[in-house]
Structures are given as C-alpha cells and as structure tokens.
Design an enzyme around this catalytic site. Structure first.
Site, PDB file in Angstrom:
ATOM      1  CG  HIS A   1      36.942  49.993  48.292  1.00 17.74           C
ATOM      2  ND1 HIS A   1      37.280  48.793  48.857  1.00 17.74           N
ATOM      3  CD2 HIS A   1      35.657  50.217  48.649  1.00 17.74           C
ATOM      4  CE1 HIS A   1      36.252  48.315  49.535  1.00 17.74           C
ATOM      5  NE2 HIS A   1      35.256  49.155  49.419  1.00 17.74           N
TER       6      HIS A   1
ATOM      7  CB  CYS B   1      37.334  38.583  41.756  1.00 15.05           C
ATOM      8  SG  CYS B   1      38.923  37.905  41.235  1.00 15.05           S
TER       9      CYS B   1
ATOM     10  CG  HIS C   1      36.773  43.783  52.811  1.00  9.87           C
ATOM     11  ND1 HIS C   1      36.418  43.102  51.669  1.00  9.87           N
ATOM     12  CD2 HIS C   1      37.567  44.799  52.405  1.00  9.87           C
ATOM     13  CE1 HIS C   1      36.993  43.676  50.623  1.00  9.87           C
ATOM     14  NE2 HIS C   1      37.694  44.715  51.047  1.00  9.87           N
TER      15      HIS C   1
ATOM     16  CD  GLU D   1      38.006  38.818  49.420  1.00  9.97           C
ATOM     17  OE1 GLU D   1      38.559  39.853  49.011  1.00  9.97           O
ATOM     18  OE2 GLU D   1      38.637  37.784  49.699  1.00  9.97           O
TER      19      GLU D   1
ATOM     20  CB  CYS E   1      44.437  37.439  45.349  1.00  7.90           C
ATOM     21  SG  CYS E   1      44.593  37.798  43.616  1.00  7.90           S
TER      22      CYS E   1
ATOM     23  CG  ASN F   1      44.450  46.210  47.005  1.00  8.63           C
ATOM     24  OD1 ASN F   1      44.723  47.368  46.735  1.00  8.63           O
ATOM     25  ND2 ASN F   1      43.650  45.467  46.252  1.00  8.63           N
TER      26      ASN F   1
HETATM   27  S1  SF4 Z   1      43.088  41.376  43.947  1.00  7.02           S
HETATM   28 FE1  SF4 Z   1      42.846  39.240  43.299  1.00  7.02          FE
HETATM   29  S2  SF4 Z   1      40.949  38.584  44.306  1.00  7.02           S
HETATM   30 FE2  SF4 Z   1      40.937  40.812  44.328  1.00  7.02          FE
HETATM   31  S3  SF4 Z   1      39.852  41.400  42.482  1.00  7.02           S
HETATM   32 FE3  SF4 Z   1      42.034  41.373  41.962  1.00  7.02          FE
HETATM   33  S4  SF4 Z   1      42.391  39.317  41.090  1.00  7.02           S
HETATM   34 FE4  SF4 Z   1      40.441  39.265  42.230  1.00  7.02          FE
END
Ligand code: SF4
Length: 313
Positions: free
Chosen positions: A67, A122, A150, A152, A217, A247
């Site tokens: 993103h 990931c 989302h 994920e 994470c 995030n």
């Molecule tokens: S934030 Fe964590 S789960 Fe997401 S891509 Fe990065 S390492 Fe992977």
C-alpha cells in the site's frame, strides 16, 4: 516453523536507522528508530524486481504489491510490473503474490490457466495461514481477529475452509455460530494488542475452550512502541505512508492516543507547514510499506523549511 521464520527475519536490519535526530533552525526532528520497509515487504519487493529482470513475458503482482503509491509507480515505470485485481485479468505471464497472501484456490486457478506464480506471501502471514489450517484440522471454529476487507484476513480465512468467522469489533462476536464452543483464534499481523485482548476476553465468556495464537507481527509491536515514544517526546508527528496502509493508519492512532498532533502524509508535498508553525519537536513515523528514500525526502523537506525560517519563527 516459527523459529525458522524468526531466524530468517533477524538477519534483516534495513529498517533500523543509524541516525534518528536532526536539527533545523529552532526545530528538532526525530525519526523513529524502526521505519521504512519491514523485512516481509523488502523480501516481496526484491522478489518482484528479480522476477521482472529475469523472466520473459509480462509480470504482474496480485493486487498492489504494497500500500504505497510511489512503490507501485516505480514498479510500473522502471520494471514494467503492473498489478491485476483477479485471476480473470490474466491469461499468461507471471503473477507475484504479495505479502498479504491470497486464498490457495486463487493460486490454483492461476496455475491452471498456465500462469507462473511466485509466492511472495510474508512468511509471518504464511505462519498464520498454517495456524488457521491447523486449528481447522483440530476441529476448532477458526476466529480471525482483523479487518474482514483486508487482503491478509481474506487469505487467512480461506484456510479455515468455511469454518471461520472474522471479528473486527466486540459487536461481531455474535456472528460466531452459537453451537461453536471450541474457538481457535489467530490475529491480523498489524493489530493493536489491547484491542485483541478485549476481544479474546469476550470470547472466553462465551466459549468452552479458546486457543489463541498471537500472530501480531513483531514489526507492528516494535513500530507501535516507537510510535508511543515519538508521540510522548515530540509535539507534532508526521506519519508517512500510503492512505490505504493499515499499519500506517494505526501508527497515527497510536501517536494521537499518546498526545501528539499527527499528520498523515503520503509524500513531502503533503506536509502542511501551517500546522507546524509552532512546532519545536517534530517526530517522524513510517509504516512498514514506506520506502526509506521517502522518509529521507520528508525529513529533508522539513530541514530545508525550518533551516530557511528566520530564527525564533
Ligand atoms: S509487517 Fe510483519 S507480517 Fe507484515 S509484511 Fe512486514 S514482516 Fe510481514
């Protein structure tokens, strides 16, 4: 398996900044210790670029790789990598699966069409997908705490094969079928622990057994701790990242919760200096999908502006 992934990720220190403090005129600028691409994003980006350089035929990512609009533009302009929205958009070439992962049926569908699939999910998300599959096998009803829209969460839910419910808030708990008394919980990687704790406590009140894998994470935890520190020690905070980045949005929430005035920006041109007129200390936070060069550009813009400002302004 988790140990192996951790060992792999510990080799990556690209998101740890050596210099975090700058001074411009009367203003101190503090960049969070951990900022820029996380390990998973860097890995997916490197895989995509390497694929584009070495593969014949068109290369796509499944959805935007991350993103971050600048990265998407760079992939398109420098490496000819566009993104597709679904399997119907492609009949040949190579598709790179992004960090969020995709449901396994989608990978199967692409391969059945003769499309080459490179899986850049990931490894941490992969672990969560595997936990969902394990919980299903052990006859738990799989509960995914996260945003149902989302990518994920959509990819993890697919591993529950119809035996899963996504919980985004306490109100969603009623969506879990009442006859499901053994609940197996996994969590979207970018969630805030306090929110998860509240939901898990509520699940305990309604189930016979609750098994929880904390799949937040470590990058999220590190960055939220940084966000708290930066918010507590600066009067204004710039949060750099794509407006769609989960995030990044959460970093802004954490910063505001801890008393800083947060400004969410996608690039240096979004900085609203009228809101920084009285700033003495400006913190900079960046989501895991924000490239380091962009953080430096924003910092340079601040330095340029405040160095040029008359002393005392
Ligand atoms: S934030 Fe964590 S789960 Fe997401 S891509 Fe990065 S390492 Fe992977």
């Amino acid at each position: 398996m988790y140990g192996t992934v951790e060992a792999m990720s510990q080799k990556y220190t690209g998101d740890l900044r050596e210099i975090t403090q700058y001074r411009a005129g009367n203003v101190e600028i503090n960049i969070a210790k951990h900022s820029g691409y996380c390990w998973g994003v860097q890995r997916a980006y490197d895989q995509t670029v390497a694929t584009a350089k070495t593969t014949e035929g068109p290369v796509y990512t499944y959805g935007p790789l991350i993103h971050n609009p600048q990265t998407i533009e760079e992939l398109r302009n420098h490496y000819g990598v566009n993104y597709i929205q679904g399997p119907e958009d492609v009949d040949q070439g190579t598709v790179v699966v992004r960090t969020h992962g995709v449901p396994p049926e989608i990978q199967d569908l692409l391969r059945a069409k003769g499309v080459n699939v490179i899986d850049a999910t990931c490894p941490y998300v992969r672990v969560t997908q595997n936990y969902a599959a394990l919980l299903l096998k052990q006859k738990y009803h799989v509960v995914i705490i996260g945003d149902p829209k989302h990518a994920e969460v959509i990819s993890i839910l697919a591993y529950a094969k119809g035996e899963g419910t996504v919980i985004h808030s306490l109100e969603d708990i009623d969506k879990i079928p009442h006859n499901k008394r053994r609940l197996g919980v996994v969590v979207q990687s970018t969630l805030i622990l306090e929110k998860v704790n509240k939901i898990v406590n509520a699940l305990l009140a309604r189930a016979q057994e609750v098994r929880v894998f904390n799949t937040i994470c470590y990058v999220t935890t590190e960055r939220q701790e940084d966000a708290e520190h930066i918010a507590q020690t600066n009067d204004h905070v710039l949060v750099i990242g794509g407006k769609e980045s989960s995030n990044t949005k959460k970093l802004a929430i954490v910063a505001e919760t801890h008393g800083a005035r947060a400004m969410l920006i996608e690039s240096e041109s979004d900085i609203d200096f009228s809101k920084l007129a009285n700033a003495k200390k400006i913190g900079i936070l960046a989501g895991a999908s924000t490239p380091n060069w962009l953080i430096d550009k924003c910092k340079d813009r601040l330095v340029e502006h405040f160095s040029a400002a008359p002393v005392g302004a």
